[in-house]
Write a protein that holds these residues in place. Structure first.
Motif, mmCIF file in Angstrom:
data_model
loop_
_atom_site.group_PDB
_atom_site.id
_atom_site.type_symbol
_atom_site.label_atom_id
_atom_site.label_comp_id
_atom_site.label_asym_id
_atom_site.label_seq_id
_atom_site.Cartn_x
_atom_site.Cartn_y
_atom_site.Cartn_z
ATOM 1 N N GLY A 142 42.968 69.664 55.412
ATOM 2 C CA GLY A 142 42.719 71.057 55.768
ATOM 3 C C GLY A 142 43.818 72.019 55.344
ATOM 4 N N TYR A 143 44.898 71.514 54.734
ATOM 5 C CA TYR A 143 45.978 72.396 54.292
ATOM 6 C C TYR A 143 45.744 72.847 52.851
ATOM 7 N N LYS A 144 46.137 74.080 52.571
ATOM 8 C CA LYS A 144 45.922 74.619 51.225
ATOM 9 C C LYS A 144 47.026 74.168 50.279
ATOM 10 N N PRO A 145 46.692 73.996 48.985
ATOM 11 C CA PRO A 145 47.721 73.688 47.990
ATOM 12 C C PRO A 145 48.477 74.953 47.587
ATOM 13 N N ALA A 146 49.717 74.791 47.163
ATOM 14 C CA ALA A 146 50.550 75.938 46.784
ATOM 15 C C ALA A 146 49.917 76.758 45.667
ATOM 16 N N VAL A 147 49.138 76.109 44.796
ATOM 17 C CA VAL A 147 48.528 76.839 43.674
ATOM 18 C C VAL A 147 47.573 77.922 44.174
ATOM 19 N N ALA A 148 47.082 77.786 45.419
ATOM 20 C CA ALA A 148 46.181 78.796 45.986
ATOM 21 C C ALA A 148 46.887 80.133 46.170
ATOM 22 N N LEU A 149 48.230 80.114 46.158
ATOM 23 C CA LEU A 149 49.001 81.354 46.305
ATOM 24 C C LEU A 149 49.147 82.111 44.984
ATOM 25 N N VAL A 150 48.748 81.481 43.881
ATOM 26 C CA VAL A 150 48.975 82.098 42.566
ATOM 27 C C VAL A 150 47.778 82.957 42.173
ATOM 28 N N ASN A 151 47.975 84.270 42.221
ATOM 29 C CA ASN A 151 46.968 85.208 41.739
ATOM 30 C C ASN A 151 47.690 86.496 41.331
ATOM 31 N N ALA A 152 46.943 87.438 40.809
ATOM 32 C CA ALA A 152 47.567 88.664 40.291
ATOM 33 C C ALA A 152 48.292 89.444 41.394
#
Length: 248
Positions: A83-93
């Motif tokens: 249920g935890y998000k991966p760090a890559v989910a933080l990468v956006n514009a």
């Protein structure tokens, strides 16, 4: 006589690319051995043979990005889990650091094959490298890496008084994990409740386990440097590109 071995392994050894990239390039006909195109996966070569790649491979590789992120608590480094998000989910514009000077425009295709080169556990914060470039991953997490990683670690001693000097020396060199001696580290006090760790390896939860062995409880752990690349002023939860003039 030297035994032949897989072309993809040889290409990785030469620092041309990762093994996965090598297989991709071989399949596309972008690899030559002694001047002849080789397109069959699993091809074996001798160390004395000359390996070269076509211009298309170098051009594609130059488009691959490496991203530095200041990982917050509660995110995992790699695949999503429990249920935890991966760090890559933080990468956006929107989460790109406004002070990022790299002349690169963000595009969602940069998220493809963007993988962590080294890990930070879910309770740890600080510098995490995500890359599409197999050469960067090999440099940071390859078996023979010499790249230092620096951490600031807030600790609490479980006994009266201070940690004995003998135990501080054991943290520097003398501990074993999983039946194997750890490489020498550089561990020193920064202030009365914070240690600086500089390591050249990264076993699972290594610093936390090292501290437990000498009676220290880790209250906070932050990675501030990988090789010559520092976290600096990058805000928590934001990211920037590795610049062309930066080298780990």
């Amino acid at each position: 006589m030297t035994e032949p071995y897989r072309l993809s392994k040889r290409m990785s050894e030469l620092g041309l690319c990762s093994r996965r990239e090598a297989d991709e390039w071989i399949a596309r006909g972008w690899v030559r051995v002694d001047g002849k195109v080789v397109s069959e996966l699993g091809t074996k070569v001798l160390p004395s043979q000359r390996v070269s790649v076509e211009r298309q491979a170098a051009a594609e590789q130059s488009k691959r990005v490496t991203i530095l992120i200041n990982k917050p608590v509660g995110y995992v480094s790699g695949q999503a889990e429990d249920g935890y998000k991966p760090a890559v989910a933080l990468v956006n514009a929107n989460t790109r650091w406004s002070d990022d000077k790299a002349p690169v425009q963000f595009h969602p295709t940069q998220l493809r094959s963007l993988v962590p080169a080294g890990r930070l556990d879910i309770d740890s914060v600080g510098l995490l490298v995500l890359t599409q470039d197999g050469r960067v991953a090999k440099k940071l997490i390859g078996e023979d890496t010499e790249i230092e990683k620096e951490y600031l670690v807030r600790v609490q001693y479980g006994k009266p008084g201070r940690l004995p000097d003998a135990d501080l020396r054991r943290l520097n060199h003398g501990l074993s994990l999983d039946g194997k001696k750890l490489l020498p580290a550089k561990v020193s006090w920064q202030n009365e409740d914070q240690l600086r760790f500089i390591l050249r390896e990264g076993k699972k939860r290594q610093i936390r386990r090292m501290c437990e062995m000498v009676g220290l409880k880790v209250l906070g752990l932050k990675r501030v440097r990988i090789g010559r690349v520092k976290l600096g002023d990058l805000p928590t939860g934001q990211w920037r590109y590795l610049r062309e003039d930066e080298q780990f």
